[in-house]
Design a protein around this motif. Structure first.
Motif, PDB file in Angstrom:
ATOM      1  N   GLU A  31       0.807  -1.215   0.000  1.00  0.00           N
ATOM      2  CA  GLU A  31       0.000   0.000   0.000  1.00  0.00           C
ATOM      3  C   GLU A  31       0.845   1.272   0.000  1.00  0.00           C
ATOM      4  OE1 GLU A  31      -2.489  -0.466   3.394  1.00  0.00           O
ATOM      5  OE2 GLU A  31      -3.998  -1.628   2.323  1.00  0.00           O
ATOM      6  N   VAL A  32       2.078   1.172   0.482  1.00  0.00           N
ATOM      7  CA  VAL A  32       2.893   2.386   0.608  1.00  0.00           C
ATOM      8  C   VAL A  32       4.141   2.362  -0.263  1.00  0.00           C
ATOM      9  CG1 VAL A  32       2.119   2.736   2.987  1.00  0.00           C
ATOM     10  CG2 VAL A  32       4.239   1.478   2.568  1.00  0.00           C
ATOM     11  N   LYS A  34       4.954   2.304  -3.562  1.00  0.00           N
ATOM     12  CA  LYS A  34       5.095   3.265  -4.661  1.00  0.00           C
ATOM     13  C   LYS A  34       5.179   4.697  -4.132  1.00  0.00           C
ATOM     14  CE  LYS A  34       3.351   0.855  -8.723  1.00  0.00           C
ATOM     15  NZ  LYS A  34       4.566   1.176  -9.502  1.00  0.00           N
ATOM     16  N   ILE A  35       4.439   4.983  -3.074  1.00  0.00           N
ATOM     17  CA  ILE A  35       4.494   6.316  -2.471  1.00  0.00           C
ATOM     18  C   ILE A  35       5.886   6.560  -1.891  1.00  0.00           C
ATOM     19  CG2 ILE A  35       3.518   7.809  -0.693  1.00  0.00           C
ATOM     20  CD1 ILE A  35       0.927   6.190  -0.908  1.00  0.00           C
ATOM     21  N   ALA A  36       6.416   5.544  -1.198  1.00  0.00           N
ATOM     22  CA  ALA A  36       7.756   5.667  -0.616  1.00  0.00           C
ATOM     23  C   ALA A  36       8.807   5.808  -1.706  1.00  0.00           C
ATOM     24  CB  ALA A  36       8.058   4.448   0.252  1.00  0.00           C
ATOM     25  N   SER A  37       8.675   5.032  -2.775  1.00  0.00           N
ATOM     26  CA  SER A  37       9.639   5.092  -3.871  1.00  0.00           C
ATOM     27  C   SER A  37       9.664   6.489  -4.493  1.00  0.00           C
ATOM     28  CB  SER A  37       9.294   4.053  -4.939  1.00  0.00           C
ATOM     29  OG  SER A  37      10.166   4.139  -6.037  1.00  0.00           O
ATOM     30  N   GLU A  38       8.493   7.057  -4.727  1.00  0.00           N
ATOM     31  CA  GLU A  38       8.429   8.383  -5.332  1.00  0.00           C
ATOM     32  C   GLU A  38       9.059   9.441  -4.420  1.00  0.00           C
ATOM     33  OE1 GLU A  38       5.098  11.546  -7.112  1.00  0.00           O
ATOM     34  OE2 GLU A  38       4.458   9.645  -6.205  1.00  0.00           O
ATOM     35  N   ALA A  39       8.724   9.386  -3.121  1.00  0.00           N
ATOM     36  CA  ALA A  39       9.261  10.369  -2.178  1.00  0.00           C
ATOM     37  C   ALA A  39      10.776  10.263  -2.056  1.00  0.00           C
ATOM     38  CB  ALA A  39       8.600  10.188  -0.814  1.00  0.00           C
ATOM     39  N   GLU A  77       9.139  -1.120  -9.944  1.00  0.00           N
ATOM     40  CA  GLU A  77       9.863   0.136  -9.757  1.00  0.00           C
ATOM     41  C   GLU A  77      11.279   0.038 -10.318  1.00  0.00           C
ATOM     42  OE1 GLU A  77       8.787   3.278  -8.027  1.00  0.00           O
ATOM     43  OE2 GLU A  77       7.078   2.250  -8.937  1.00  0.00           O
ATOM     44  N   ASP A 120       7.069   3.162   5.728  1.00  0.00           N
ATOM     45  CA  ASP A 120       5.815   3.856   6.030  1.00  0.00           C
ATOM     46  C   ASP A 120       5.938   5.377   5.960  1.00  0.00           C
ATOM     47  OD1 ASP A 120       7.230   4.466   8.332  1.00  0.00           O
ATOM     48  OD2 ASP A 120       6.142   3.034   9.583  1.00  0.00           O
ATOM     49  N   VAL A 224       1.321   6.914   6.083  1.00  0.00           N
ATOM     50  CA  VAL A 224       0.587   7.347   4.889  1.00  0.00           C
ATOM     51  C   VAL A 224      -0.476   6.331   4.468  1.00  0.00           C
ATOM     52  CG1 VAL A 224       2.449   8.787   4.024  1.00  0.00           C
ATOM     53  CG2 VAL A 224       2.392   6.374   3.392  1.00  0.00           C
ATOM     54  N   ALA A 225      -0.259   5.053   4.734  1.00  0.00           N
ATOM     55  CA  ALA A 225      -1.226   4.013   4.361  1.00  0.00           C
ATOM     56  C   ALA A 225      -0.854   2.723   5.088  1.00  0.00           C
ATOM     57  CB  ALA A 225      -1.244   3.786   2.852  1.00  0.00           C
TER      58      ALA A 225
END
Length: 340
Positions: A31-32, A34-39, A77, A120, A224-225
């Protein structure tokens, strides 16, 4: 001396551009991820644009036997960003401390400095730049430390504070309000690799390395998720592992308690004899039963505590591998450098 295209000065530190590896242990983090990778990719890009790290710096996700799509997302990724996102797949679930160790030791030969952070994103990625600055200033280990715990529940805040106080009382040196968000130089990771024990408690091991350290402070964010992978049961297990891996004070405390009970028993025996000879004996069934239960419980606790230490010795002497790496995804620049 030249190492991987970088100049190393006389004290062993890297000069010019340093290759940074951000190590991220993952367990069921679909759940997190892709968000972590982008950040984290944005963080790398920002640091590269400021000439604070080398352009071939990368993120290393460590899949700790996840049961969801975490590894598939890491592979995805990596295909999209082959030189920025790398991955390590462990053959099974070995726990956060082992997964983090696997990531650090894998990154050790491929980078000049590492930063470990959880997927996370509760730890503030913005302070990684400050960590790099302190590294360039001469620090080999930079701890990420929470400023406060206002966002925690009363129970979690109280138990966390009790944990650090208990660790200090037991003689275990830790950094207050620091978890596993930290920067380590290459030589610090190399020194850490010499610690071969099976019972890992990284928060207690890092201060033992002995190189120059510093800290950065940040406010911890909400997850975040997804949900926390460290419920109360795992936190208690981590606390006990930390105490039993670094201190024998619990056994000393049991010994002291046993001596105290012996003294109390002698006093009770004197009192019983005086009562017997003076003829003022009163039936004491309740007190007798309570004493038996108390002493029985104390004995079981003492045996269990000693058994825990013996069990740890048993696990150490086996010298089994701490983890098994099944697959490594590397960027083209890393592969070419290793081949050269």
């Amino acid at each position: 001396m030249v190492l991987g295209g970088r100049m190393r000065n006389l004290n062993g530190r890297i000069s010019a551009m340093d290759r940074l590896a951000i190590v991220v242990p993952c367990y069921n983090e679909e759940e997190v991820l892709k968000i972590a990778s982008e950040a984290l990719r944005e963080t790398l890009g920002d640091l590269v644009s400021k000439n604070k790290i080398a352009p071939d710096s990368f993120i290393l996700f460590v899949n700790d036997g996840s049961r969801d799509r975490t590894w598939e997302l890491i592979e995805e990724e990596h295909r999209l960003y082959p030189n920025q996102v790398c991955g390590v797949k462990l053959a099974g679930n070995v726990g956060h401390q082992f997964a983090l160790t696997a990531g650090l030791l894998t990154a050790m030969e491929r980078s000049d400095v590492t930063v470990s952070i959880d997927a996370d994103l509760q730890d503030d990625v913005a302070v990684i730049e400050e960590m790099i600055d302190k590294f360039h200033g001469g620090s080999d280990i930079v701890y990420g430390v929470r400023r406060e715990r206002k966002s925690d529940t009363f129970f979690k805040r109280t138990t966390a504070q009790a944990f650090y106080k208990l660790m200090a009382m037991m003689g275990v040196k830790t950094i207050y309000n620091h978890a596993d968000f930290r920067l380590m130089s290459k030589r610090a990771v190399e020194q850490f690799s010499q610690y071969k024990e099976t019972n890992l408690f990284l928060r207690g091991m890092m201060p033992l390395i002995g190189y120059q350290t510093d800290s950065v402070y940040y406010d911890r964010k909400e997850r975040v998720a997804g949900e926390s992978k460290y419920p109360l049961k795992k936190m208690l297990a981590l606390a006990f592992n930390g105490i039993s891996s670094f201190s024998v004070k619990p056994i000393s405390m049991i010994l002291g308690l046993g001596l105290f009970i012996i003294v109390c028993s002698i006093l009770a025996a004197v009192y019983a004899l005086i009562s017997y000879f003076t003829g003022s004996v009163v039936p004491g069934w309740t007190s007798l039963i309570l004493s038996i239960w108390f002493l029985g419980g104390l004995q079981l606790m003492a045996i269990g505590m000693v058994g825990q230490y013996i069990g740890k010795i048993y696990m150490e002497v086996k010298q089994r591998p701490r983890y098994n790496i099944e697959k490594v995804l590397e960027g083209e620049s890393l592969v070419k450098e290793q081949e050269a």
